[in-house]
Every structure is written in structure tokens, then in C-alpha cells.
Design a protein around this motif. Sequence first.
Motif, PDB file in Angstrom:
ATOM      1  N   SER A  16       0.833  -1.207   0.000  1.00  0.00           N
ATOM      2  CA  SER A  16       0.000   0.000   0.000  1.00  0.00           C
ATOM      3  C   SER A  16       0.869   1.259   0.000  1.00  0.00           C
ATOM      4  O   SER A  16       2.065   1.208   0.334  1.00  0.00           O
ATOM      5  CB  SER A  16      -0.882  -0.039   1.261  1.00  0.00           C
ATOM      6  OG  SER A  16      -1.647   1.138   1.394  1.00  0.00           O
ATOM      7  N   TYR A 155       2.494   7.178  18.278  1.00  0.00           N
ATOM      8  CA  TYR A 155       3.049   7.167  16.912  1.00  0.00           C
ATOM      9  C   TYR A 155       4.256   8.111  16.819  1.00  0.00           C
ATOM     10  O   TYR A 155       5.322   7.741  16.312  1.00  0.00           O
ATOM     11  CB  TYR A 155       1.956   7.588  15.935  1.00  0.00           C
ATOM     12  CG  TYR A 155       2.400   7.705  14.502  1.00  0.00           C
ATOM     13  CD1 TYR A 155       2.483   6.582  13.682  1.00  0.00           C
ATOM     14  CD2 TYR A 155       2.729   8.947  13.952  1.00  0.00           C
ATOM     15  CE1 TYR A 155       2.891   6.692  12.356  1.00  0.00           C
ATOM     16  CE2 TYR A 155       3.138   9.060  12.628  1.00  0.00           C
ATOM     17  CZ  TYR A 155       3.211   7.932  11.837  1.00  0.00           C
ATOM     18  OH  TYR A 155       3.620   8.044  10.530  1.00  0.00           O
ATOM     19  N   THR A 189      -2.443   8.691   1.286  1.00  0.00           N
ATOM     20  CA  THR A 189      -2.383   7.226   1.154  1.00  0.00           C
ATOM     21  C   THR A 189      -3.524   6.668   2.005  1.00  0.00           C
ATOM     22  O   THR A 189      -4.158   7.429   2.777  1.00  0.00           O
ATOM     23  CB  THR A 189      -1.053   6.652   1.711  1.00  0.00           C
ATOM     24  OG1 THR A 189      -1.070   6.785   3.145  1.00  0.00           O
ATOM     25  CG2 THR A 189       0.185   7.332   1.157  1.00  0.00           C
TER      26      THR A 189
HETATM   27  P1  NAI Z   1      -0.257   2.604   4.321  1.00  0.00           P
HETATM   28  O1  NAI Z   1      -1.223   2.340   5.410  1.00  0.00           O
HETATM   29  O2  NAI Z   1      -0.771   2.961   2.968  1.00  0.00           O
HETATM   30  O3  NAI Z   1       0.732   1.359   4.171  1.00  0.00           O
HETATM   31  C1  NAI Z   1       1.285   0.735   5.292  1.00  0.00           C
HETATM   32  C2  NAI Z   1       1.497  -0.731   4.973  1.00  0.00           C
HETATM   33  O4  NAI Z   1       2.050  -1.344   6.139  1.00  0.00           O
HETATM   34  C3  NAI Z   1       0.191  -1.477   4.638  1.00  0.00           C
HETATM   35  O5  NAI Z   1       0.305  -2.182   3.427  1.00  0.00           O
HETATM   36  C4  NAI Z   1       0.004  -2.421   5.808  1.00  0.00           C
HETATM   37  O6  NAI Z   1      -0.618  -3.644   5.472  1.00  0.00           O
HETATM   38  C5  NAI Z   1       1.449  -2.620   6.280  1.00  0.00           C
HETATM   39  N1  NAI Z   1       1.502  -3.075   7.669  1.00  0.00           N
HETATM   40  C6  NAI Z   1       0.763  -2.618   8.723  1.00  0.00           C
HETATM   41  N2  NAI Z   1       1.046  -3.341   9.819  1.00  0.00           N
HETATM   42  C7  NAI Z   1       1.979  -4.251   9.454  1.00  0.00           C
HETATM   43  C8  NAI Z   1       2.657  -5.287  10.153  1.00  0.00           C
HETATM   44  N3  NAI Z   1       2.408  -5.557  11.435  1.00  0.00           N
HETATM   45  N4  NAI Z   1       3.549  -6.027   9.475  1.00  0.00           N
HETATM   46  C9  NAI Z   1       3.799  -5.786   8.151  1.00  0.00           C
HETATM   47  N5  NAI Z   1       3.160  -4.847   7.438  1.00  0.00           N
HETATM   48  C10 NAI Z   1       2.272  -4.091   8.079  1.00  0.00           C
HETATM   49  O7  NAI Z   1       0.697   3.735   4.877  1.00  0.00           O
HETATM   50  P2  NAI Z   1       1.735   4.715   4.134  1.00  0.00           P
HETATM   51  O8  NAI Z   1       1.147   6.049   4.117  1.00  0.00           O
HETATM   52  O9  NAI Z   1       2.221   4.099   2.893  1.00  0.00           O
HETATM   53  O10 NAI Z   1       2.913   4.727   5.225  1.00  0.00           O
HETATM   54  C11 NAI Z   1       4.175   4.119   5.003  1.00  0.00           C
HETATM   55  C12 NAI Z   1       5.134   4.591   6.083  1.00  0.00           C
HETATM   56  O11 NAI Z   1       5.278   6.007   5.980  1.00  0.00           O
HETATM   57  C13 NAI Z   1       4.657   4.303   7.513  1.00  0.00           C
HETATM   58  O12 NAI Z   1       5.767   3.939   8.302  1.00  0.00           O
HETATM   59  C14 NAI Z   1       4.099   5.642   7.962  1.00  0.00           C
HETATM   60  O13 NAI Z   1       4.151   5.779   9.355  1.00  0.00           O
HETATM   61  C15 NAI Z   1       5.022   6.599   7.249  1.00  0.00           C
HETATM   62  N6  NAI Z   1       4.449   7.923   7.074  1.00  0.00           N
HETATM   63  C16 NAI Z   1       3.320   8.124   6.297  1.00  0.00           C
HETATM   64  C17 NAI Z   1       2.782   9.399   6.192  1.00  0.00           C
HETATM   65  C18 NAI Z   1       1.571   9.691   5.384  1.00  0.00           C
HETATM   66  O14 NAI Z   1       1.114  10.866   5.418  1.00  0.00           O
HETATM   67  N7  NAI Z   1       0.987   8.762   4.661  1.00  0.00           N
HETATM   68  C19 NAI Z   1       3.387  10.543   6.888  1.00  0.00           C
HETATM   69  C20 NAI Z   1       4.548  10.207   7.656  1.00  0.00           C
HETATM   70  C21 NAI Z   1       5.050   8.943   7.732  1.00  0.00           C
END
Ligand code: NAI
Length: 247
Positions: A16, A155, A189
Motif C-alpha cells: 500500500s 506514533y 495514502t
Molecule cells: P499505508 O497504510 O498505505 O501502508 C502501510 C502498509 O504497512 C500497509 O500495506 C500495511 O498492510 C502494512 N503493515 C501494517 N502493519 C503491518 C505489520 N504488522 N507487518 C507488516 N506490514 C504491516 O501507509 P503509508 O502512508 O504508505 O505509510 C508508510 C510509512 O510512511 C509508515 O511507516 C508511515 O508511518 C510513514 N508515514 C506516512 C505518512 C503519510 O502521510 N501517509 C506521513 C509520515 C510517515
Amino acid sequence: MISFEGKTVLITGAASGIGKACAMLMGSAGAALALSDINEEALAKLKAELESAGIRASISYHGLDIADEDACVQTAAAAAAFHGRIDHLIHAAGIYPEALVSDMQAADWQRLMRINLDGTFYICRAVIKYLGEDSSIVNLASVAAHRGSFAHAHYAASKGAVSSFSKSLALELAPKTRVNVVSPGIIETPMTIDLLKQKGQVMLDSTPLRRFGTAQEVAGGIAFLCSPLARFVTGETLHINGGLYIV
Ligand code: NAI
């Protein structure tokens, strides 16, 4: 413009958002992809999507709960065995639940730390023995690590720790492996759907570039940090936030 031909990238959270955008970008640039996520079904779909987008590099996928230490060890071993090597780790798996500290239960705190922080330690440690010369790790922090986040204290704390962990790891793994952090602002996202529904306008008003970021824009910064263009960059944090937080 950047080629990852002959390189293998292990991506966590690949199903994702930012992880998926990294798979698309790095795959398009020739990297072999080891995709991991807790959502294995979505990984199978992503593999098909990548193939139908014409990405011909070899692709493996691995169901992984990042909070499970043994599973991290097995995933790193399986990815290295399938592809023969791991050159880059992009660790994007994470969760972003909402809770005020006054309402937060110890179990909420611990679950978040297991996934966002312990998972970072487990997967980084698991890949070390497979990383060769000119390798790199990119961990995902957040603007929340630097300026706090209302109703997301656990977080924010986890991401602050990911940031300082990564700096320490950069010292330990040099000169063979570079370790950097990408710290995104508000990126559209699946993770931020609820936040944007509740506070989208406030967030927009406080972002100087007057829009939210895309997963592709974050993937671009990550690819840069993995690439030879960043070969003298380690222990660094790249902020990708449209000016929301200026260091
Ligand atoms: P998202 O929710 O689209 O993707 C996160 C992915 O992590 C998902 O596919 C989910 O299935 C997987 N996941 C969740 N728990 C898991 C586990 N226990 N084991 C393995 N996989 C697991 O989120 P996004 O936006 O792509 O975020 C990616 C990274 O970027 C995260 O670390 C998030 O904290 C960070 N981030 C995102 C921001 C945003 O605005 N979207 C802002 C700042 C940081």
C-alpha cells in the motif's frame, strides 16, 4: 534516470501507499523486488499489477508481520535466497492509530511500539548479514517525530525513536551500508484517509506548498537515498512535507 539494474530491494509495507509506490518506481528502474507486507493477498495482486505494468525484474513476495522477530529473520533469509542478494531495505510498514494519551491503554501503546519500533529493529537487524558493499537502508519516520502529533503521541514517539535508531545504525554499518530516514509530512495514502476527512483543510492551510504529497513523491526521495547519487549521504533525514515543517 536512476538505474537499479542488478540490485535487489526488500520493501516492507509494500502492499500500500509509500511502499507500493517504491515498488513501482524501483521496479521501473530495473531493481529486483522482494515485497513484504502483513497483507499477503494484496502482495499477490501487486505482483500481477507490476507485471502487467511491464516490469520485468524478478519479483518475490513474502507475508510478514513486522512485529514478529522470527518472521523478519525468515523474510530476510527467503528474500536473499530467492534473489541471491539484498542491496537495499526500504522499511515502510507501519500503523497510525488515533488515541489521546488520557484514553490510551497500555495495550495500545505496546501494540504500536511492537509494530513501528520493534519491527524496525527486527527487520534492520535481520538484513545486516545479507547486505554487501554500497548497500543502504531507508527507514520511514514522520513529521510527527519532529513536532509532535495531536492524538498520536505513541506514533510520534515511535517515529522519534526510529529516527535516532537509524542515526545510530548509520554509525555502526558504515562504510559498507548507508542508513537514512525519510520523514514525510501529509501524504495521501490509505493511512491518512481518516485524518484528511477530519482535518484536511487545517493541514492544507498549514502546508506552504498548499497541497498534500503523493506516495510517488516520497518514493522519489527514497530512491534518491538508495541510489549512487546519495553515495556520500548517511545518517541523514530527508523531509518531504511541502514546507509543513522546516528544520
Ligand atoms: P499505508 O497504510 O498505505 O501502508 C502501510 C502498509 O504497512 C500497509 O500495506 C500495511 O498492510 C502494512 N503493515 C501494517 N502493519 C503491518 C505489520 N504488522 N507487518 C507488516 N506490514 C504491516 O501507509 P503509508 O502512508 O504508505 O505509510 C508508510 C510509512 O510512511 C509508515 O511507516 C508511515 O508511518 C510513514 N508515514 C506516512 C505518512 C503519510 O502521510 N501517509 C506521513 C509520515 C510517515
